[in-house]
Design a protein around this motif. Sequence first.
Motif, PDB file in Angstrom:
ATOM      1  N   SER A   1       0.845  -1.191   0.000  1.00 33.22           N
ATOM      2  CA  SER A   1       0.000   0.000   0.000  1.00 33.22           C
ATOM      3  C   SER A   1       0.878   1.238   0.000  1.00 33.22           C
ATOM      4  O   SER A   1       1.882   1.304   0.714  1.00 33.22           O
ATOM      5  CB  SER A   1      -0.929   0.013   1.214  1.00 33.22           C
ATOM      6  OG  SER A   1      -0.205   0.177   2.419  1.00 33.22           O
TER       7      SER A   1
ATOM      8  N   VAL B   1      -1.699  -1.019  -4.137  1.00 34.05           N
ATOM      9  CA  VAL B   1      -2.986  -0.389  -3.828  1.00 34.05           C
ATOM     10  C   VAL B   1      -2.748   0.934  -3.114  1.00 34.05           C
ATOM     11  O   VAL B   1      -1.703   1.156  -2.492  1.00 34.05           O
ATOM     12  CB  VAL B   1      -3.869  -1.309  -2.956  1.00 34.05           C
ATOM     13  CG1 VAL B   1      -4.089  -2.647  -3.646  1.00 34.05           C
ATOM     14  CG2 VAL B   1      -3.268  -1.522  -1.580  1.00 34.05           C
ATOM     15  N   LYS B   2      -3.752   1.793  -3.211  1.00 40.66           N
ATOM     16  CA  LYS B   2      -3.664   3.098  -2.572  1.00 40.66           C
ATOM     17  C   LYS B   2      -4.081   2.992  -1.112  1.00 40.66           C
ATOM     18  O   LYS B   2      -5.138   2.439  -0.789  1.00 40.66           O
ATOM     19  CB  LYS B   2      -4.550   4.101  -3.308  1.00 40.66           C
ATOM     20  CG  LYS B   2      -4.400   5.533  -2.812  1.00 40.66           C
ATOM     21  CD  LYS B   2      -5.232   6.491  -3.649  1.00 40.66           C
ATOM     22  CE  LYS B   2      -5.064   7.930  -3.154  1.00 40.66           C
ATOM     23  NZ  LYS B   2      -5.861   8.884  -3.961  1.00 40.66           N
TER      24      LYS B   2
ATOM     25  N   SER C   1      -5.392   4.367   2.506  1.00 42.09           N
ATOM     26  CA  SER C   1      -6.323   5.389   2.985  1.00 42.09           C
ATOM     27  C   SER C   1      -6.508   5.223   4.480  1.00 42.09           C
ATOM     28  O   SER C   1      -6.507   4.102   5.001  1.00 42.09           O
ATOM     29  CB  SER C   1      -7.676   5.262   2.271  1.00 42.09           C
ATOM     30  OG  SER C   1      -8.621   6.152   2.838  1.00 42.09           O
TER      31      SER C   1
ATOM     32  N   GLU D   1     -12.422   2.436   2.574  1.00 44.87           N
ATOM     33  CA  GLU D   1     -11.714   2.590   1.300  1.00 44.87           C
ATOM     34  C   GLU D   1     -10.474   1.705   1.233  1.00 44.87           C
ATOM     35  O   GLU D   1     -10.197   1.085   0.203  1.00 44.87           O
ATOM     36  CB  GLU D   1     -11.324   4.059   1.114  1.00 44.87           C
ATOM     37  CG  GLU D   1     -10.623   4.341  -0.201  1.00 44.87           C
ATOM     38  CD  GLU D   1     -10.240   5.794  -0.362  1.00 44.87           C
ATOM     39  OE1 GLU D   1      -9.559   6.115  -1.366  1.00 44.87           O
ATOM     40  OE2 GLU D   1     -10.596   6.618   0.519  1.00 44.87           O
TER      41      GLU D   1
ATOM     42  N   ASN E   1      -9.727  -1.284  -1.393  1.00 45.24           N
ATOM     43  CA  ASN E   1      -8.549  -1.231  -2.268  1.00 45.24           C
ATOM     44  C   ASN E   1      -7.688  -2.479  -2.098  1.00 45.24           C
ATOM     45  O   ASN E   1      -7.138  -3.007  -3.073  1.00 45.24           O
ATOM     46  CB  ASN E   1      -7.714   0.009  -1.951  1.00 45.24           C
ATOM     47  CG  ASN E   1      -8.398   1.302  -2.341  1.00 45.24           C
ATOM     48  OD1 ASN E   1      -9.359   1.291  -3.106  1.00 45.24           O
ATOM     49  ND2 ASN E   1      -7.916   2.409  -1.814  1.00 45.24           N
TER      50      ASN E   1
ATOM     51  N   SER F   1      -8.153  -5.697  -4.115  1.00 42.15           N
ATOM     52  CA  SER F   1      -7.852  -5.683  -5.545  1.00 42.15           C
ATOM     53  C   SER F   1      -7.162  -7.011  -5.922  1.00 42.15           C
ATOM     54  O   SER F   1      -6.387  -7.558  -5.119  1.00 42.15           O
ATOM     55  CB  SER F   1      -6.919  -4.503  -5.837  1.00 42.15           C
ATOM     56  OG  SER F   1      -6.451  -4.549  -7.154  1.00 42.15           O
TER      57      SER F   1
END
Length: 372
Positions: free
Chosen positions: A236, A273-274, A276, A281, A285, A288
Amino acid sequence: MSSELLDALLMLEKEKGISKDILLDAIEAALISAYKRNFNQAQNVRVDVNPELGTMRVFARKDVVDDVFDPRLEISVEQAKSINPNYQAGDVLELEVTPKDFGRIAAQTAKQVVTQRVREAERGVIYSEFIDREEDIMTGIVQRQDARFIYVNLGKIEALLPAAEQMPNESYKPHDRIKVFITKVEKTTKGPQIFVSRTHPGLLKRLFELEVPEIYDGTVEIKSVAREAGDRSKISVYSENEDLDPVGSCVGPKGQRVQAIVNELKGEKIDIVKWSKDPVEFVANALSPSQVEEVRVNEEEKATVVIVPDNQLSLAIGKRGQNARLAAKLTGWKIDIKSHSDAEKLGLFNNQPLFNDKEDFEDDELSTEEID
């Protein structure tokens, strides 16, 4: 000792990286030992080595006392004053006692001791260098292998790659160049011992730092890493710069950056992945490449229920539960995955409580615990 002593010390300092002062201390200690052993002397002595002149002198050190009990270690005030009237009780007097043939005997006797000190100093230099490299990445060359370790040459020392730290999808052959993560540096009686890993999550993090300039300079931050070495990993990333896509930065133009890391890890799949701070969220993510309809959070239990389309259930869970397991490790949240149909049957769309009780979550067939 000759006038070439200084040149020899400077050469060792340059080639071995050992301080000249350390070598001088080793020589002086060796000469004291040689003097006592070869001349049957038990007195307290000091050896003075002058590398510029290539000379050495031996001094007997005696305490100035009123009453002498051991003449090898003490001298009376009267005798001391006959040498120098300024001596008083409590002072230390030094007398030169250098034997005529001491140079030859000392050179022969001290050689082994000096060599040992040089070796210890070299080990100290290596330890100091590598203790600063703990949790860092280095490139090494595979040397050999036995039942317990693969031995990797890191230049000045061989590192140990234990069987448990070797990637299951890799075979290692002599002269292979590999990147390794330094997990531990130990000081032993035989010198420093370096342990390295190919499976540690830190290896993946350092590889991204090498390949992605935005991570190296701090523009993009790696928040967490979850890894099942040789198979699949999740990472992440986050950037405070809203105009910068942290995931895109890690993927690179045409996927070149992440592909370079995949190649280094012999085909290990990597999901970027982003990150947060919102767990809804972040968990979505983290699952994914599957799609997520809804994430419900239980802050008290640090647990989530994730609802996914029916056709995405197997993808969300992953082969042998791997995708869900890695997502849970990446986020730090328990993840219970439900298909849309199951969620409807359970009434989760009609404001049904998130969990009937703690036991229901722990016993659910798709809970993170059972996936593990």
